[in-house]
Design a protein around this motif. Structure first.
Motif, PDB file in Angstrom:
ATOM      1  N   SER A 181       0.606  -1.243   0.373  1.00 34.67           N
ATOM      2  CA  SER A 181      -0.037  -0.089   0.024  1.00 34.67           C
ATOM      3  C   SER A 181       1.379   0.994  -0.129  1.00 34.67           C
ATOM      4  O   SER A 181       0.167   2.304   0.027  1.00 34.67           O
ATOM      5  CB  SER A 181      -1.025  -0.102   1.384  1.00 34.67           C
ATOM      6  OG  SER A 181       0.016   0.109   2.191  1.00 34.67           O
ATOM      7  N   VAL A 182       2.026   1.367   0.320  1.00 36.59           N
ATOM      8  CA  VAL A 182       3.156   2.301   0.509  1.00 36.59           C
ATOM      9  C   VAL A 182       4.359   1.664  -0.597  1.00 36.59           C
ATOM     10  O   VAL A 182       4.849   0.984  -0.395  1.00 36.59           O
ATOM     11  CB  VAL A 182       3.658   2.901   1.662  1.00 36.59           C
ATOM     12  CG1 VAL A 182       4.536   3.702   2.032  1.00 36.59           C
ATOM     13  CG2 VAL A 182       2.625   2.719   2.917  1.00 36.59           C
ATOM     14  N   VAL A 183       4.667   2.773  -0.954  1.00 39.38           N
ATOM     15  CA  VAL A 183       5.685   2.415  -2.262  1.00 39.38           C
ATOM     16  C   VAL A 183       6.905   3.414  -2.340  1.00 39.38           C
ATOM     17  O   VAL A 183       6.527   4.726  -2.081  1.00 39.38           O
ATOM     18  CB  VAL A 183       5.140   2.548  -3.860  1.00 39.38           C
ATOM     19  CG1 VAL A 183       4.436   1.282  -3.806  1.00 39.38           C
ATOM     20  CG2 VAL A 183       4.417   3.338  -4.073  1.00 39.38           C
ATOM     21  N   SER A 184       7.886   2.994  -2.727  1.00 39.87           N
ATOM     22  CA  SER A 184       8.993   3.961  -2.393  1.00 39.87           C
ATOM     23  C   SER A 184       9.848   3.954  -3.986  1.00 39.87           C
ATOM     24  O   SER A 184       9.655   3.340  -4.501  1.00 39.87           O
ATOM     25  CB  SER A 184      10.007   3.392  -1.595  1.00 39.87           C
ATOM     26  OG  SER A 184       9.473   3.411  -0.351  1.00 39.87           O
ATOM     27  N   LEU A 185      10.080   5.073  -4.221  1.00 48.12           N
ATOM     28  CA  LEU A 185      11.426   5.640  -5.300  1.00 48.12           C
ATOM     29  C   LEU A 185      12.267   4.536  -5.314  1.00 48.12           C
ATOM     30  O   LEU A 185      13.471   5.033  -4.378  1.00 48.12           O
ATOM     31  CB  LEU A 185      11.019   6.543  -6.025  1.00 48.12           C
ATOM     32  CG  LEU A 185      11.731   6.830  -7.380  1.00 48.12           C
ATOM     33  CD1 LEU A 185      10.726   6.377  -7.898  1.00 48.12           C
ATOM     34  CD2 LEU A 185      11.953   8.498  -7.669  1.00 48.12           C
ATOM     35  N   GLU A 186      12.188   3.514  -6.498  1.00 49.60           N
ATOM     36  CA  GLU A 186      14.604   3.478  -6.068  1.00 49.60           C
ATOM     37  C   GLU A 186      15.278   3.942  -7.727  1.00 49.60           C
ATOM     38  O   GLU A 186      14.293   3.485  -8.355  1.00 49.60           O
ATOM     39  CB  GLU A 186      14.387   1.976  -6.577  1.00 49.60           C
ATOM     40  CG  GLU A 186      16.047   0.656  -6.376  1.00 49.60           C
ATOM     41  CD  GLU A 186      15.634  -0.334  -6.810  1.00 49.60           C
ATOM     42  OE1 GLU A 186      15.896  -1.422  -5.219  1.00 49.60           O
ATOM     43  OE2 GLU A 186      15.672  -0.413  -7.622  1.00 49.60           O
ATOM     44  N   ILE A 187      16.000   4.391  -7.706  1.00 51.19           N
ATOM     45  CA  ILE A 187      17.047   5.157  -8.360  1.00 51.19           C
ATOM     46  C   ILE A 187      18.394   3.736  -8.379  1.00 51.19           C
ATOM     47  O   ILE A 187      18.992   4.529  -7.147  1.00 51.19           O
ATOM     48  CB  ILE A 187      17.395   6.216  -8.229  1.00 51.19           C
ATOM     49  CG1 ILE A 187      15.883   7.338  -8.438  1.00 51.19           C
ATOM     50  CG2 ILE A 187      18.333   6.893  -8.770  1.00 51.19           C
ATOM     51  CD1 ILE A 187      16.089   8.621  -7.548  1.00 51.19           C
ATOM     52  N   LYS A 188      18.461   3.404  -9.390  1.00 48.29           N
ATOM     53  CA  LYS A 188      19.539   2.601  -9.272  1.00 48.29           C
ATOM     54  C   LYS A 188      20.419   3.447 -11.124  1.00 48.29           C
ATOM     55  O   LYS A 188      20.332   3.616 -11.543  1.00 48.29           O
ATOM     56  CB  LYS A 188      19.348   1.079  -9.819  1.00 48.29           C
ATOM     57  CG  LYS A 188      20.565   0.459  -9.716  1.00 48.29           C
ATOM     58  CD  LYS A 188      19.621  -0.908  -9.321  1.00 48.29           C
ATOM     59  CE  LYS A 188      19.259  -1.542  -8.426  1.00 48.29           C
ATOM     60  NZ  LYS A 188      18.856  -2.980  -8.280  1.00 48.29           N
ATOM     61  N   GLN A 189      21.942   3.339 -10.520  1.00 47.09           N
ATOM     62  CA  GLN A 189      22.849   4.220 -11.043  1.00 47.09           C
ATOM     63  C   GLN A 189      24.114   2.466 -11.744  1.00 47.09           C
ATOM     64  O   GLN A 189      24.320   2.173 -10.438  1.00 47.09           O
ATOM     65  CB  GLN A 189      23.948   5.654 -10.417  1.00 47.09           C
ATOM     66  CG  GLN A 189      22.264   6.288 -10.924  1.00 47.09           C
ATOM     67  CD  GLN A 189      23.132   7.894 -10.497  1.00 47.09           C
ATOM     68  OE1 GLN A 189      23.090   8.557  -9.494  1.00 47.09           O
ATOM     69  NE2 GLN A 189      24.230   8.137 -11.413  1.00 47.09           N
TER      70      GLN A 189
END
Length: 558
Positions: free
Chosen positions: A227-235
């Motif tokens: 129900s809760v999502v987070s943003l994942e940024i992968k370089q």
């Protein structure tokens, strides 16, 4: 006694505590794997996990410029890579993340986006300025919508028409240079001053057999019910070194990157280095310094040994290296369960064909999806499709074909195949050569025209030569002992080059030279005759000095 180094370290830890309190986490990892007999694979991964209270106006560890792009164009998942070189799957196994030669971009947009094509064009143009790449050349005539080959890896709401929000494009002629690496490093919290990113010296990493940089964003679940999502940024950065380039099979940070590691990033929750020492049984080498621990990972019938180093955020130069004990034995890697090849058939300038070979070395069948993407100037003929030389085959479980349109739309073919065990399958499809307008030829037309790589998606039954992370995982520690019934993988084949009918661009130059020569020869004498006056010269005895003075006074009187 006051120590400035300790004070700066305290400030860095204090800032990190504040960022962690806000929910942002940053981890940096380096994976090193020897590729017998004479190559070395290094993979950098920088992962930033942003809390659910995402705002494009204020960010903590996430790069604000990238977050603004994702928020403005309502992008749920984004994958962008710039690659130079070709990964050799049959010799090196599988990389952590595969990438196509050149530039590759695909993204899923939110279901609230009505005009996906408009947002796609704006997104590619914006990323072109952000990464100094030629993504502004992405148009409708080189964009497709895959139906089976690509699936989202993040937490995207269930939608039966999820593929309608997907757009994919590739630029196989794109060159990777320092201008792309510099803005990429500026997206990191510590940029290139501290942490593992300090090893990314452009002078060294571009002198490799294979190098690839990428940015991958997705939404991941922060709660059990999602129900809760987070943003994942992968370089990511992937490099393959050749022992002939570094002139030795022994390696170290100094030999690979030109310098040591000046400590971990103070803003990182963890900075770890993993070294694959599985080949130490056949090609023994000594690591310096000794690792903190050795991890044993049993995954999908494959056993892997990893040496772990934890890099602390101290202002202390660190270097890790390996020295081989015996250099006489020549060891080759075992063949992966699935590898492939792609090449062009035909002769002349009228008809040709593209062949994709898929080899299944496993004892059971493997289901794969093959995506063929042909530009509009290379029309493929669906009626000429052959599987092992046959027009109809029981191996084809599903098929999707989207015909192209001249200067408007590319050709798009997807096949769902079941490869028999211990077999090689050949997919052949014919194409026609077309004539282009003279303005549509590239600057070096005789060099050839690049055709993008085919995409192969498979569920591998074994983890042999498999180094990818689980689909829901973000860090390497999640892949240790992570056995699954299937191991999903997305591969790219090697690109191909075709030679289209090309006019003789030297003829205009020859005509210009000939015309200029004729004009010069004709204009010169005519100009002299029309502008110069003919004066008769008296032929006789020489004039004395006295006579010259008298003639001079006569002219003045006249």
């Amino acid at each position: 006694m006051f120590n400035s180094k300790n004070f700066l370290f305290f400030i860095a830890v204090f800032i990190e505590t504040i960022f962690n309190a806000n929910g942002d986490l940053f981890n940096e990892e380096l994976f090193i794997k020897p590729l017998p007999p004479a190559h070395l694979y290094t993979y950098f991964q920088f992962t930033t996990l942003v809390n659910d209270n995402l705002s494009s106006e204020h960010t903590y560890l996430a790069p604000r410029s990238l977050v603004e792009v994702l928020t403005r164009f309502q992008v749920d998942e984004l994958h962008f890579t710039l690659t130079e070189g070709q990964w050799r799957h049959n010799h090196w196994g599988y990389p952590v993340l595969d990438a196509a030669p050149g530039a590759e971009l695909y993204a899923w947009f939110s279901s609230d986006v009505e005009n996906v094509d408009t947002q796609w064009k704006k997104l590619s143009s914006t990323l072109a300025g952000l990464f100094c790449a030629s993504l502004n050349f992405i148009e409708d005539f080189n964009t497709i919508t895959p139906q089976m080959a690509l699936q989202p890896t993040g937490a995207i709401p269930q939608n039966p028409n999820i593929t309608s929000q997907l757009r994919y494009a590739s630029l196989p002629r794109e060159i990777v240079c320092t201008e792309n690496l510099t803005p990429w490093k500026k997206l990191l919290p510590c940029e290139s001053s501290r942490g593992l990113s300090a090893l990314l010296n452009s002078r060294m990493i571009h002198n490799t057999n294979y190098h690839s940089i990428g940015v991958h964003t997705r939404k991941v679940c922060s709660s059990s019910d999602c129900s809760v999502v987070s943003l994942e940024i992968k370089q990511t950065v992937a490099l393959v070194y050749d022992s002939k380039i570094i002139r030795t099979t022994d390696w170290s940070f100094t030999k690979l990157f030109g310098q040591g590691l000046p400590g971990g990033c103070p803003l990182a929750s963890s900075s770890k280095v993993y070294v694959d020492i599985t080949t130490n049984d056949t090609q023994p080498f000594l690591l310096s310094p000794e690792p903190e621990k050795v991890l044993l990972s049993q995954r999908g019938g494959s056993e892997t040994k990893l040496a772990l180093y934890t890099i602390k955020p101290e202002n202390k130069m660190t270097t890790i290296g390996a020295k081989y004990i015996s250099k006489k034995d020549l060891v080759l890697m075992k063949l992966p369960p699935l590898y492939f090849n792609r090449y062009v058939l035909g002769y002349g300038k009228e008809f040709g064909g593209i062949v994709t070979e898929l080899t299944n070395t496993f004892w059971s069948s493997i289901d794969v999806v093959v995506l063929q993407n042909a530009p509009w100037w290379l029309p493929i003929q669906l009626s000429s499709l052959r599987i092992n030389g046959e027009a109809s085959s029981e191996m084809v479980l599903a098929r999707h074909y989207s015909p192209g349109r001249s200067r408007q739309k590319p050709y798009h073919l997807e096949l769902l195949l079941r490869l028999p065990p211990k077999s090689t399958t050949k997919i052949t499809i014919d194409f026609e050569f077309v004539f282009l307008k003279w303005q549509e030829y590239p600057p070096d037309a005789n060099h050839g025209f690049y055709v993008g790589s085919a995409i192969i998606t498979a569920n591998l039954p074994t983890a042999r030569n498999y180094t990818s992370l689980p689909g829901t995982a973000s860090l390497f520690e999640s892949s240790i002992n992570a056995s699954k019934p299937w191991y999903p993988a997305v591969f790219r084949t090697n690109g191909v080059m075709v030679s289209l009918p090309t006019p003789d661009f030297s003829m205009p130059y020859n005509v210009i030279c000939l015309a200029c020569t004729v004009v010069a020869l004709a204009f010169g004498p005519l100009h002299n005759i029309c502008t110069k006056e003919l004066v008769l010269k008296v032929v006789g005895s020489s004039v004395t000095l006295k006579q010259k003075i008298i003639n001079l006074f006569k002219k003045k009187k006249e």
